[in-house]
Design an enzyme around this catalytic site. Sequence first.
Site, PDB file in Angstrom:
ATOM      1  N   GLU A 163       0.761  -1.174   0.156  1.00  0.00           N
ATOM      2  CA  GLU A 163       0.058  -0.001   0.049  1.00  0.00           C
ATOM      3  C   GLU A 163       0.874   1.222  -0.087  1.00  0.00           C
ATOM      4  O   GLU A 163       0.688   2.104   0.989  1.00  0.00           O
ATOM      5  CB  GLU A 163      -1.002  -0.190   1.205  1.00  0.00           C
ATOM      6  N   GLU A 275      -6.012 -10.232  -1.818  1.00  0.00           N
ATOM      7  CA  GLU A 275      -6.742 -10.092  -0.688  1.00  0.00           C
ATOM      8  C   GLU A 275      -8.285 -10.108  -0.946  1.00  0.00           C
ATOM      9  O   GLU A 275      -9.100  -9.037  -0.854  1.00  0.00           O
ATOM     10  CB  GLU A 275      -6.534  -9.003   0.149  1.00  0.00           C
TER      11      GLU A 275
HETATM   12  O1  G3I Z   1      -3.764  -9.967  18.419  1.00  0.00           O
HETATM   13  C1  G3I Z   1      -4.291  -8.906  19.288  1.00  0.00           C
HETATM   14  C2  G3I Z   1      -5.120  -9.671  20.263  1.00  0.00           C
HETATM   15  O2  G3I Z   1      -4.184  -9.886  21.231  1.00  0.00           O
HETATM   16  C3  G3I Z   1      -6.022  -8.441  20.824  1.00  0.00           C
HETATM   17  O3  G3I Z   1      -6.771  -9.031  22.053  1.00  0.00           O
HETATM   18  C4  G3I Z   1      -6.945  -7.763  20.014  1.00  0.00           C
HETATM   19  C5  G3I Z   1      -7.773  -6.720  20.523  1.00  0.00           C
HETATM   20  O4  G3I Z   1      -8.244  -5.731  19.517  1.00  0.00           O
HETATM   21  O5  G3I Z   1      -6.341  -7.398  18.824  1.00  0.00           O
HETATM   22  C6  G3I Z   1      -5.362  -8.241  18.262  1.00  0.00           C
HETATM   23  O6  G3I Z   1      -4.674  -7.809  17.180  1.00  0.00           O
HETATM   24  C7  G3I Z   1      -5.376  -7.257  16.079  1.00  0.00           C
HETATM   25  C8  G3I Z   1      -4.961  -8.271  14.554  1.00  0.00           C
HETATM   26  O7  G3I Z   1      -5.548  -7.656  13.594  1.00  0.00           O
HETATM   27  C9  G3I Z   1      -5.063  -9.590  15.099  1.00  0.00           C
HETATM   28  O8  G3I Z   1      -6.629  -9.799  15.040  1.00  0.00           O
HETATM   29  C10 G3I Z   1      -4.991  -6.044  15.713  1.00  0.00           C
HETATM   30  O9  G3I Z   1      -5.835  -5.287  17.022  1.00  0.00           O
HETATM   31  C11 G3I Z   1      -5.711  -5.242  14.549  1.00  0.00           C
HETATM   32  O10 G3I Z   1      -5.152  -4.085  14.205  1.00  0.00           O
HETATM   33  C12 G3I Z   1      -5.070  -6.287  13.282  1.00  0.00           C
HETATM   34  O11 G3I Z   1      -5.634  -5.905  12.219  1.00  0.00           O
HETATM   35  C13 G3I Z   1      -5.051  -6.432  10.998  1.00  0.00           C
HETATM   36  C14 G3I Z   1      -4.845  -5.324  10.088  1.00  0.00           C
HETATM   37  O12 G3I Z   1      -4.578  -5.618   8.589  1.00  0.00           O
HETATM   38  C15 G3I Z   1      -3.725  -4.345  10.747  1.00  0.00           C
HETATM   39  O13 G3I Z   1      -2.690  -4.970  10.608  1.00  0.00           O
HETATM   40  C16 G3I Z   1      -6.120  -7.398  10.377  1.00  0.00           C
HETATM   41  O14 G3I Z   1      -6.188  -8.619  11.043  1.00  0.00           O
HETATM   42  C17 G3I Z   1      -5.718  -7.921   8.781  1.00  0.00           C
HETATM   43  O15 G3I Z   1      -6.846  -8.499   8.219  1.00  0.00           O
HETATM   44  C18 G3I Z   1      -5.420  -6.467   8.082  1.00  0.00           C
HETATM   45  O16 G3I Z   1      -5.006  -7.014   6.751  1.00  0.00           O
HETATM   46  C19 G3I Z   1      -4.936  -5.962   5.846  1.00  0.00           C
HETATM   47  C20 G3I Z   1      -3.605  -6.076   5.148  1.00  0.00           C
HETATM   48  O17 G3I Z   1      -2.515  -6.781   5.904  1.00  0.00           O
HETATM   49  C21 G3I Z   1      -3.306  -5.197   3.954  1.00  0.00           C
HETATM   50  N1  G3I Z   1      -4.379  -4.752   3.305  1.00  0.00           N
HETATM   51  C22 G3I Z   1      -5.561  -4.343   3.871  1.00  0.00           C
HETATM   52  C23 G3I Z   1      -6.007  -5.620   5.028  1.00  0.00           C
HETATM   53  C24 G3I Z   1      -7.291  -5.504   5.799  1.00  0.00           C
HETATM   54  O18 G3I Z   1      -7.216  -4.325   6.514  1.00  0.00           O
END
Ligand code: G3I
Length: 365
Positions: A163, A275
């Site tokens: 991105e 994705e």
């Molecule tokens: O692991 C912690 C957990 O311990 C905690 O209890 C919980 C509370 O909110 O958060 C958990 O972490 C989260 C993690 O995903 C795992 O579910 C983070 O807060 C959350 O910010 C994170 O979001 C990810 C996001 O990228 C940011 O990295 C999403 O899962 C993931 O699907 C998303 O993927 C992105 C791609 O990398 C790039 N393109 C867009 C796509 C969707 O946004």
Amino acid sequence: MVLVRFAFLVAVFVAAFVITKVQADEPAVRLATVEAPRAAAVPHRNGMFLGAAVHGPALDARGYRAALVQHFTAVTPENGLKLAPHWRPGGFDWSEADAIAKVARDGGLGMRLHTLVWEQPDGLLPGMAQLSPETCRARLTDHIRATMDRYADVAVSVDVVNEPLNHRGAVTMTRWTKCLDADVFDLAFRTARAALDARGRYDVALAINEFGTLSPGPKTDALWRLVRDLRARGVPVDTVGFQAHLTVDDAPTRAQLVATFRRFADEGFKVEVTELDVSVASRRLSPAAALARQAQIAEDVVSACLEGAGARCAGVTTWGVTDAWAWRRREVPGTRDTPVLLDEDGRPKPMYNAISGLLAAASPR
Ligand code: G3I
């Protein structure tokens, strides 16, 4: 139904170690010492794979792993390779990505490496604003080499830069550029390429992964200019990854998709749908109609990739294995969205059948 399957060719490599230099003026951050894995090619017939983003914590959930191995031929760690969540004082915590790689190795699946450089918080080095350029460069290049070494045997492609563009199409990699005091594309792509080449993995494709670029428009134009400019400068970009977080009420037309994929493939780039998910939350469709529309959209995306990019359509990845664990379901508490290919119990949905049939038909038996 015939799915694309990877043949798993094993060759033995000399063990190697990657040791990160600890900068004297910085907190003791050291990447883990890495023993080189066996190098093995993971070819996929006709260059096509059907992948799924894997949520590490779900791996041991009932039926999740079995559904993954049964229905897909590649994995992407959804979050397991992101820098910030796994950066520890003693080195990068590989445990989540290793667990996903083990599933890939055991099952003969390929692995997409997502992602090395990202301007969003999860893609940053902790404390990077305070690092000297030398330290910043060393941390990033050491991390890239360690990642390539660790997963060279199963990798099929790598989201080197994730991105890079804002919605108007301007490159927004300012935190990385400032920290490195160098061109982040040049440094990251060349480092990844050299590390893979040293392992004999010339076939692993290096990608720029972007969203909002499936339809014609300023951002798609900017992506096209960016990858052409990078290639003209000798930066080894192989693949353009198109995220496809869509909804049943808002998706590009098939004609737009074909035109976009063709435009990039005609320039010599491979194309991946990286994705794919399609939200069924709709303002106008009944649940049954939304499910049918979801399958149609997925079919459009994949058939357009095959038509527009031809043999350069390298693979399709859906952003989640089952509806129960999909990002769109997890991240919006209370939602019952069903955005991916398998239902809550890991059974194929119409969307899965539409895609897998196309991929199977496009691949030699
Ligand atoms: O692991 C912690 C957990 O311990 C905690 O209890 C919980 C509370 O909110 O958060 C958990 O972490 C989260 C993690 O995903 C795992 O579910 C983070 O807060 C959350 O910010 C994170 O979001 C990810 C996001 O990228 C940011 O990295 C999403 O899962 C993931 O699907 C998303 O993927 C992105 C791609 O990398 C790039 N393109 C867009 C796509 C969707 O946004």
